[in-house]
Write a protein that holds these residues in place. Structure first.
Motif, mmCIF file in Angstrom:
data_model
loop_
_atom_site.group_PDB
_atom_site.id
_atom_site.type_symbol
_atom_site.label_atom_id
_atom_site.label_comp_id
_atom_site.label_asym_id
_atom_site.label_seq_id
_atom_site.Cartn_x
_atom_site.Cartn_y
_atom_site.Cartn_z
ATOM 1 N N CYS A 110 1.001 -0.899 0.177
ATOM 2 C CA CYS A 110 0.141 -0.020 0.257
ATOM 3 C C CYS A 110 1.245 1.336 0.105
ATOM 4 O O CYS A 110 1.306 2.462 1.028
ATOM 5 N N ASP A 134 0.216 0.679 -5.408
ATOM 6 C CA ASP A 134 -1.334 1.151 -4.249
ATOM 7 C C ASP A 134 -2.164 0.493 -5.532
ATOM 8 O O ASP A 134 -2.406 1.376 -7.030
ATOM 9 N N ILE A 135 -3.251 0.703 -5.133
ATOM 10 C CA ILE A 135 -4.251 -0.280 -6.044
ATOM 11 C C ILE A 135 -5.559 1.324 -6.384
ATOM 12 O O ILE A 135 -5.938 1.194 -7.294
ATOM 13 N N SER A 136 -4.697 2.791 -5.761
ATOM 14 C CA SER A 136 -5.663 3.748 -5.707
ATOM 15 C C SER A 136 -4.227 3.746 -7.217
ATOM 16 O O SER A 136 -3.367 4.815 -6.913
ATOM 17 N N SER A 159 -0.132 -0.288 -9.617
ATOM 18 C CA SER A 159 -1.655 -0.599 -9.241
ATOM 19 C C SER A 159 -2.213 -1.312 -9.407
ATOM 20 O O SER A 159 -3.167 -1.327 -10.010
ATOM 21 N N ASP A 161 -5.068 -4.213 -7.572
ATOM 22 C CA ASP A 161 -6.106 -5.164 -6.244
ATOM 23 C C ASP A 161 -4.467 -5.655 -5.621
ATOM 24 O O ASP A 161 -3.921 -6.602 -6.199
ATOM 25 N N ILE A 162 -4.018 -6.290 -4.485
ATOM 26 C CA ILE A 162 -3.723 -7.499 -4.179
ATOM 27 C C ILE A 162 -4.088 -8.647 -3.605
ATOM 28 O O ILE A 162 -3.157 -9.843 -3.819
ATOM 29 N N ILE A 178 3.457 -3.676 4.798
ATOM 30 C CA ILE A 178 1.903 -3.406 4.711
ATOM 31 C C ILE A 178 1.483 -1.822 5.827
ATOM 32 O O ILE A 178 1.405 -2.072 7.052
ATOM 33 N N ALA A 180 -1.153 -0.570 6.157
ATOM 34 C CA ALA A 180 -2.395 -0.458 5.567
ATOM 35 C C ALA A 180 -3.964 0.500 6.543
ATOM 36 O O ALA A 180 -3.275 1.766 6.392
ATOM 37 N N PRO A 181 -4.187 0.709 4.925
ATOM 38 C CA PRO A 181 -5.259 1.049 5.042
ATOM 39 C C PRO A 181 -6.205 2.187 6.432
ATOM 40 O O PRO A 181 -5.913 0.448 7.011
ATOM 41 N N GLN A 210 -8.245 -4.615 6.299
ATOM 42 C CA GLN A 210 -7.389 -5.265 6.714
ATOM 43 C C GLN A 210 -6.941 -6.724 6.251
ATOM 44 O O GLN A 210 -6.237 -7.503 5.937
ATOM 45 N N ILE A 213 -6.183 -8.057 3.089
ATOM 46 C CA ILE A 213 -4.539 -6.966 2.319
ATOM 47 C C ILE A 213 -3.939 -7.913 3.169
ATOM 48 O O ILE A 213 -2.997 -8.731 2.368
#
Length: 442
Positions: A110, A134-136, A159, A161-162, A178, A180-181, A210, A213
């Motif tokens: 992330c 990063d997914i975004s 970029s 998805d994990i 990680i 994490a968000p 989380q 991830i």
């Protein structure tokens, strides 16, 4: 003091007990500002010799320093030379904790905006490989910019998805980070706007994210590999409970003790974890833990693979470059030249593969901004070096044409105090500016 929700205050009072008053008092303290030195470009000792800033060591880092807000390091040529990264002091902890060795294959899961990835690259020191993900896609653009400014060749910026990454890379990585968000409780002091999000979403919103991830990350971690899990929240549900979840799904997982700084609190039920509270340190709130999957394994040797590009314009440009490339291959994709590390990226969504070197135009080759940031002054045979006080440095960073007293002709590497900023093309003392438009001084 920041207007904290009543249910949050109750939760923190239950957590901190007699320290709660000190925690509330910390909201009246000034925000701490930090920078971390790019040791792939300059040693800590050499940076301190040329630094114009008021710096004090951050005690849990080897290359991090507090600076005075009035220093404004983002408005200095050294920032544009990639000599340091501006990062909240507590946020430096996760990458500091991860025991990366040269030659490791590392995933920053992330990664945006890139603070932790750049420190991972420091530790790799040009060896191994980093997948910075990063997914975004929008956040990953900022990540790419910061990675390119850091000047390293051994990195892919993704970029993705994990969970998709995990389907491609089972038991692959030596080290995983990680950050994490999370609900961001530790940042309420620095960024009070996060309180609104906390009210709307709470802690549970992030728990499922989380868990997904860490589940994916554990499947990608090699036997004997090590992983850091961190958040910038105080929530037990997002911290210790996530650690318990990891231990339940991966029986060979074990916690490793972190001993960085005496003022860090220990985890609620896992003393190996650390909790960082803003009333105990000069920094914002954080949680960090280090885990290992089974027993450490011996590492295979890297394969060295270098090819040459049969292009006269590229070869002509590289006749001015004095640099050795290893552990990768040169490749032209859609008229762009890259040096790509030895790692199979399969079908993942990439923003950048390795080092973007330049563009193959008709009858010429144009080097990239990223390649300028990768080079050292002595690795290019035609350079113009300005002092940091020279007004032409700012003019160059703004994209202007500049004049010099020089008989050089053709491509030149523009430097400040010996550290590259970008390329220009010189003829009869006039430097046509080639500094990348999106990077310019504002």
């Amino acid at each position: 003091m920041t207007n904290l929700p009543e249910n949050y205050q109750k939760k923190m009072k239950d957590l901190l007990q007699d320290q709660y008053g000190n925690y509330l008092q910390s909201f009246s303290n000034p925000v701490a500002y930090g920078l971390r030195i790019n040791t792939t470009k300059i040693s800590v000792e050499d940076f301190l010799k040329i630094s114009p800033f008021h710096l004090k060591p951050i005690p849990w880092t080897t290359n991090g320093f507090y600076y005075d807000e009035n220093d404004k390091p983002s408005k200095h040529p050294f920032y544009y030379a990639g000599l340091y990264y501006l990062q909240e002091p507590s946020a430096m902890i996760p990458a500091q904790v991860l025991p990366i060795e040269e030659g490791d294959l590392v995933l920053d899961a992330c990664a945006a905006p890139g603070g932790k990835s750049t420190e991972i690259l420091n530790k790799l020191n040009g060896s191994g490989c980093l997948i910075s993900n990063d997914i975004s896609a929008s956040r990953a653009q900022a990540l790419l910019h910061n990675i390119e400014k850091w000047g390293c060749q051994n990195v892919f910026v993704a970029s993705e998805d994990i969970s998709k990454l995990s389907s491609f890379y089972p038991d692959t990585f030596d080290k995983i980070l990680i950050d994490a968000p999370c609900s961001g409780e530790g940042m309420f002091h620095k960024d009070p706007s996060l309180i609104k999000s906390w009210i709307e979403r709470g802690n549970q919103y992030y728990v499922s994210i989380q868990k997904e991830i860490v589940k994916s990350a554990l499947s990608m971690l090699k036997e004997g590999g090590q992983m850091v899990y961190s958040t910038c929240t105080f929530s037990k549900e997002e911290n210790e409970d996530i650690i318990d979840y990891m231990l339940s799904i991966c029986p060979q997982l074990k916690l490793l003790s972190i001993d960085l700084y005496d003022s860090f609190e220990r985890g609620i039920q896992h003393p190996e974890c650390i909790r960082i509270y803003p009333h105990k340190v000069k920094g914002e709130g954080h949680f960090t833990t280090l885990l290992q999957k089974g027993e450490k394994q011996s590492k295979e040797k890297q394969i060295v693979s270098i090819n040459s590009i049969q292009n006269e314009w590229i070869q002509d440009f590289f006749s001015h470059v004095n640099k050795t490339f290893s552990n990768g291959t040169f490749e032209i994709r859609k008229e762009k030249l890259y040096f790509i590390p030895n790692f199979n990226t399969k079908r993942i969504r990439l923003l950048r593969s390795g080092l973007y070197i330049g563009d193959c135009k008709k009858n010429r080759f144009e080097p990239s901004q990223a390649f300028a940031m990768h080079l050292k002054k002595e690795e290019f045979d035609s350079t113009i070096d300005f002092s940091k006080e020279d007004e032409r440095v700012i003019r160059y960073l703004k994209g202007e044409t500049i004049q010099v007293s020089s008989k050089l002709k053709g491509w030149v590497l523009i430097c400040v105090e010996g550290y590259p900023l970008g390329f220009g093309k010189i003829d009869k003392g006039t430097i046509k500016n080639k500094y990348a438009q999106g990077w310019r001084w504002k």
